[in-house]
Design a protein around this motif. Sequence first.
Motif, PDB file in Angstrom:
ATOM      1  N   GLN A   1      33.453   0.416 -15.815  1.00  0.00           N
ATOM      2  CA  GLN A   1      34.266   0.329 -17.017  1.00  0.00           C
ATOM      3  C   GLN A   1      33.335   0.126 -18.208  1.00  0.00           C
TER       4      GLN A   1
ATOM      5  N   LEU B   1      32.200  -2.048 -21.276  1.00  0.00           N
ATOM      6  CA  LEU B   1      32.242  -3.477 -21.549  1.00  0.00           C
ATOM      7  C   LEU B   1      31.734  -3.778 -22.955  1.00  0.00           C
TER       8      LEU B   1
ATOM      9  N   HIS C   1      39.080 -16.041 -25.824  1.00  0.00           N
ATOM     10  CA  HIS C   1      40.197 -16.576 -25.052  1.00  0.00           C
ATOM     11  C   HIS C   1      40.091 -16.099 -23.609  1.00  0.00           C
ATOM     12  N   ARG C   2      40.632 -16.895 -22.712  1.00  0.00           N
ATOM     13  CA  ARG C   2      40.565 -16.551 -21.282  1.00  0.00           C
ATOM     14  C   ARG C   2      41.160 -15.175 -20.991  1.00  0.00           C
ATOM     15  N   LYS C   3      42.228 -14.812 -21.691  1.00  0.00           N
ATOM     16  CA  LYS C   3      42.853 -13.505 -21.450  1.00  0.00           C
ATOM     17  C   LYS C   3      41.878 -12.373 -21.739  1.00  0.00           C
ATOM     18  N   ILE C   4      41.068 -12.542 -22.777  1.00  0.00           N
ATOM     19  CA  ILE C   4      40.091 -11.503 -23.124  1.00  0.00           C
ATOM     20  C   ILE C   4      39.017 -11.423 -22.045  1.00  0.00           C
TER      21      ILE C   4
ATOM     22  N   ARG D   1      39.254 -12.336 -18.944  1.00  0.00           N
ATOM     23  CA  ARG D   1      39.850 -11.783 -17.717  1.00  0.00           C
ATOM     24  C   ARG D   1      40.030 -10.273 -17.814  1.00  0.00           C
ATOM     25  N   SER D   2      40.250  -9.769 -19.018  1.00  0.00           N
ATOM     26  CA  SER D   2      40.430  -8.320 -19.171  1.00  0.00           C
ATOM     27  C   SER D   2      39.159  -7.564 -18.790  1.00  0.00           C
ATOM     28  N   TRP D   3      38.003  -8.204 -18.977  1.00  0.00           N
ATOM     29  CA  TRP D   3      36.753  -7.559 -18.572  1.00  0.00           C
ATOM     30  C   TRP D   3      36.697  -7.383 -17.048  1.00  0.00           C
TER      31      TRP D   3
ATOM     32  N   ILE E   1      39.286  -6.985 -14.903  1.00  0.00           N
ATOM     33  CA  ILE E   1      40.433  -6.328 -14.270  1.00  0.00           C
ATOM     34  C   ILE E   1      40.033  -5.315 -13.196  1.00  0.00           C
TER      35      ILE E   1
ATOM     36  N   SER F   1      39.486  -6.823  -9.706  1.00  0.00           N
ATOM     37  CA  SER F   1      40.551  -7.549  -9.015  1.00  0.00           C
ATOM     38  C   SER F   1      41.283  -6.665  -8.002  1.00  0.00           C
TER      39      SER F   1
ATOM     40  N   ASP G   1      39.247 -15.911 -13.035  1.00  0.00           N
ATOM     41  CA  ASP G   1      40.313 -15.036 -12.541  1.00  0.00           C
ATOM     42  C   ASP G   1      40.420 -15.202 -11.024  1.00  0.00           C
TER      43      ASP G   1
END
Length: 370
Positions: free
Chosen positions: A9, A11, A23-26, A28-30, A32, A35, A302
């Motif tokens: 991906q 990055l 933020h954790r959501k950002i 974690r998006s790296w 994905i 997972s 994550d």
Amino acid sequence: MTAIQTPSQELPAPLAPDAPLPHRKIIRSWLIPLSERTTWWAFVLLAFDYALLAACLYGVVSLEHVGLKLLCGLAAGFVLGRLFIIGHDACHQSLTPHRQLNKWLGRIAFLPSITPYSLWDVGHNVVHHGFTNLKGVDFVWEPKTQAEFDAMTPGRRFMERLYRSGWAPGLYYMVEIWWKKMFFPNQSSMGTRRPLFFWDCVGVSAYGLVWIAGLVAAALATNQSIALLLVLGFVVPMLFWFAMIGFVVYVHHTHVKVSWHDNKAAWTRAQPFVSTTVHLTFPFQIGAVLHHIMEHTAHHVDMSIPLYRLKDAQKMLEDLLPGRIIVQPFSWAWYFRTARACKLYDFSRRCWTDFKGRATSEPQALPVAA
């Protein structure tokens, strides 16, 4: 050897040292693409480790030399740890893409370590991961304050000194986690009461009794000492397992650079999924033998990342967040230095202290979150 290929991906650039932590959501998006879970590989891992356990126990029964039997018993304890790590993944719903299958595979993987799945789920997923290093909530290796230590009875202070000596992580886990909170816990240790808790405890107890009965039958069939086979084939593996999991959990979250918090707002600002975990590195691919459980920052960022992708996820985080993640090469010298330094925690000075309240670490500033 890595059996699963890692998706590629695009990055972002590595974060500047003075930039706020995303933020954790950002973050974690790296991760994905990492997972993605694979059902067949979960079955391979589980079957392989159960075969290893069977081979170790067969060695305990069939080998003649007591020293070799003992080595097989110790190896069996190590395999209990490997199976537990697989169950840990299943409990996080990160082993396969199938929720119900994960629950059953997790229970199967947890059986040899006599770990009730539903109780571990509450204590680990809800409490530990939900509130990592937040005093009063996360109970795993929660440090006492000077006032709390001074108010203890002499016997309880002795146990605290023993637990924090570096020599007894297994005793801590066996008594404070497994016995009090995982194995038929009472109302004071586990406020939530569910029928599933009881039946999971019954299930692992039945497994333990069958294990013991099998060793007794083997001893009678081969004219060996029943006591000897029970010690080497059950007690030794379980004690090794307790020592292994106590050590692993301790080094995951205990370090002179790791902070604890007693204020939820400050804890939230500290982005605790990054600042409260340690990536412990080992030579000779020991981390891989431990199913990559030591790539622990990625796991806390994550929990959906399966164990067979944690190495890539950890590397990605360390590349993109340089200097933000605690990476510690393992040595016994480091471990015992940490045990000497991390006795109590001073929340006003934000540092570790010894049992006399003397600071043993530099005060930790609160990270600035984006």
